[in-house]
Design a protein around this motif. Structure first.
Motif, PDB file in Angstrom:
ATOM      1  N   UNK A  43      26.012  -4.248   5.975  1.00  0.00           N
ATOM      2  CA  UNK A  43      25.413  -5.570   6.048  1.00  0.00           C
ATOM      3  C   UNK A  43      25.926  -6.447   4.931  1.00  0.00           C
ATOM      4  N   UNK A  44      25.927  -7.753   5.178  1.00  0.00           N
ATOM      5  CA  UNK A  44      26.313  -8.722   4.157  1.00  0.00           C
ATOM      6  C   UNK A  44      25.630 -10.036   4.493  1.00  0.00           C
ATOM      7  N   UNK A  45      25.379 -10.847   3.473  1.00  0.00           N
ATOM      8  CA  UNK A  45      24.751 -12.135   3.730  1.00  0.00           C
ATOM      9  C   UNK A  45      25.392 -13.219   2.892  1.00  0.00           C
ATOM     10  N   UNK A  46      25.226 -14.455   3.366  1.00  0.00           N
ATOM     11  CA  UNK A  46      25.783 -15.603   2.666  1.00  0.00           C
ATOM     12  C   UNK A  46      25.516 -16.866   3.449  1.00  0.00           C
ATOM     13  N   UNK A  47      26.147 -17.951   3.035  1.00  0.00           N
ATOM     14  CA  UNK A  47      26.008 -19.217   3.738  1.00  0.00           C
ATOM     15  C   UNK A  47      26.676 -19.113   5.109  1.00  0.00           C
ATOM     16  N   UNK A  48      26.188 -19.889   6.065  1.00  0.00           N
ATOM     17  CA  UNK A  48      26.623 -19.781   7.457  1.00  0.00           C
ATOM     18  C   UNK A  48      28.141 -19.857   7.607  1.00  0.00           C
ATOM     19  N   UNK A  49      28.779 -20.852   7.013  1.00  0.00           N
ATOM     20  CA  UNK A  49      30.232 -20.984   7.168  1.00  0.00           C
ATOM     21  C   UNK A  49      30.969 -19.771   6.627  1.00  0.00           C
ATOM     22  N   UNK A  50      30.498 -19.256   5.522  1.00  0.00           N
ATOM     23  CA  UNK A  50      31.102 -18.088   4.879  1.00  0.00           C
ATOM     24  C   UNK A  50      30.960 -16.848   5.769  1.00  0.00           C
ATOM     25  N   UNK A  51      29.771 -16.634   6.309  1.00  0.00           N
ATOM     26  CA  UNK A  51      29.521 -15.465   7.156  1.00  0.00           C
ATOM     27  C   UNK A  51      30.300 -15.574   8.464  1.00  0.00           C
ATOM     28  N   UNK A  52      30.289 -16.743   9.086  1.00  0.00           N
ATOM     29  CA  UNK A  52      30.990 -16.906  10.359  1.00  0.00           C
ATOM     30  C   UNK A  52      32.500 -16.726  10.202  1.00  0.00           C
ATOM     31  N   UNK A  53      33.053 -17.203   9.104  1.00  0.00           N
ATOM     32  CA  UNK A  53      34.481 -16.978   8.842  1.00  0.00           C
ATOM     33  C   UNK A  53      34.754 -15.490   8.641  1.00  0.00           C
ATOM     34  N   UNK A  54      33.847 -14.805   7.946  1.00  0.00           N
ATOM     35  CA  UNK A  54      34.011 -13.368   7.728  1.00  0.00           C
ATOM     36  C   UNK A  54      33.948 -12.609   9.048  1.00  0.00           C
ATOM     37  N   UNK A  55      33.047 -13.011   9.944  1.00  0.00           N
ATOM     38  CA  UNK A  55      32.920 -12.344  11.243  1.00  0.00           C
ATOM     39  C   UNK A  55      34.213 -12.492  12.044  1.00  0.00           C
ATOM     40  N   UNK A  56      34.776 -13.681  12.056  1.00  0.00           N
ATOM     41  CA  UNK A  56      36.036 -13.896  12.773  1.00  0.00           C
ATOM     42  C   UNK A  56      37.138 -13.000  12.216  1.00  0.00           C
ATOM     43  N   UNK A  57      37.279 -12.972  10.902  1.00  0.00           N
ATOM     44  CA  UNK A  57      38.301 -12.127  10.281  1.00  0.00           C
ATOM     45  C   UNK A  57      38.018 -10.649  10.528  1.00  0.00           C
ATOM     46  N   UNK A  58      36.761 -10.257  10.430  1.00  0.00           N
ATOM     47  CA  UNK A  58      36.362  -8.870  10.651  1.00  0.00           C
ATOM     48  C   UNK A  58      36.764  -8.418  12.057  1.00  0.00           C
ATOM     49  N   UNK A  59      36.481  -9.225  13.056  1.00  0.00           N
ATOM     50  CA  UNK A  59      36.821  -8.864  14.434  1.00  0.00           C
ATOM     51  C   UNK A  59      38.331  -8.737  14.617  1.00  0.00           C
ATOM     52  N   UNK A  60      39.060  -9.728  14.175  1.00  0.00           N
ATOM     53  CA  UNK A  60      40.517  -9.706  14.346  1.00  0.00           C
ATOM     54  C   UNK A  60      41.164  -8.533  13.605  1.00  0.00           C
ATOM     55  N   UNK A  61      40.805  -8.380  12.350  1.00  0.00           N
ATOM     56  CA  UNK A  61      41.459  -7.376  11.519  1.00  0.00           C
ATOM     57  C   UNK A  61      41.074  -5.954  11.922  1.00  0.00           C
TER      58      UNK A  61
END
Length: 91
Positions: A43-61
């Motif tokens: 799990x990880x938490x943060x501001x919406x833009x930060x988390x959503x960018x991380x999710x996109x990178x997480x899925x791709x990578x």
């Protein structure tokens, strides 16, 4: 708005830390999120833009590194359904 993402990648490997899991963790770390590893996922938490960018990178990578399945859940923190409606936010 603050969000929390919880995720797991598969296939599970008990003997090693698989490349797809390392890629997911790296995406979260590079986004500046502090990860919390638990027995059923990370799990990880943060501001919406930060988390959503991380999710996109997480899925791709993770997919590029061999994941065959990625389970994730994104939750809004510190807000009830009533406060979201009052603010006019989208669900």
């Amino acid at each position: 708005m603050r969000l929390m993402v919880e995720f797991t990648t598969e296939p599970f490997e008990l003997e090693t830390f698989p490349p797809h899991a390392a890629a997911a963790r790296q995406a979260v770390d590079e986004a500046g999120l502090a990860a919390s590893v638990g027995p059923f996922g990370t799990g990880a938490e943060g501001e919406a833009d930060q988390v959503l960018a991380a999710v996109t990178a997480l899925l791709r990578q993770s997919l590029d590194a061999g994941a065959t399945r990625i389970s994730l859940q994104v939750s809004v923190l510190g807000r009830t359904d009533d406060s979201a409606a009052a603010e006019g936010d989208r669900p």
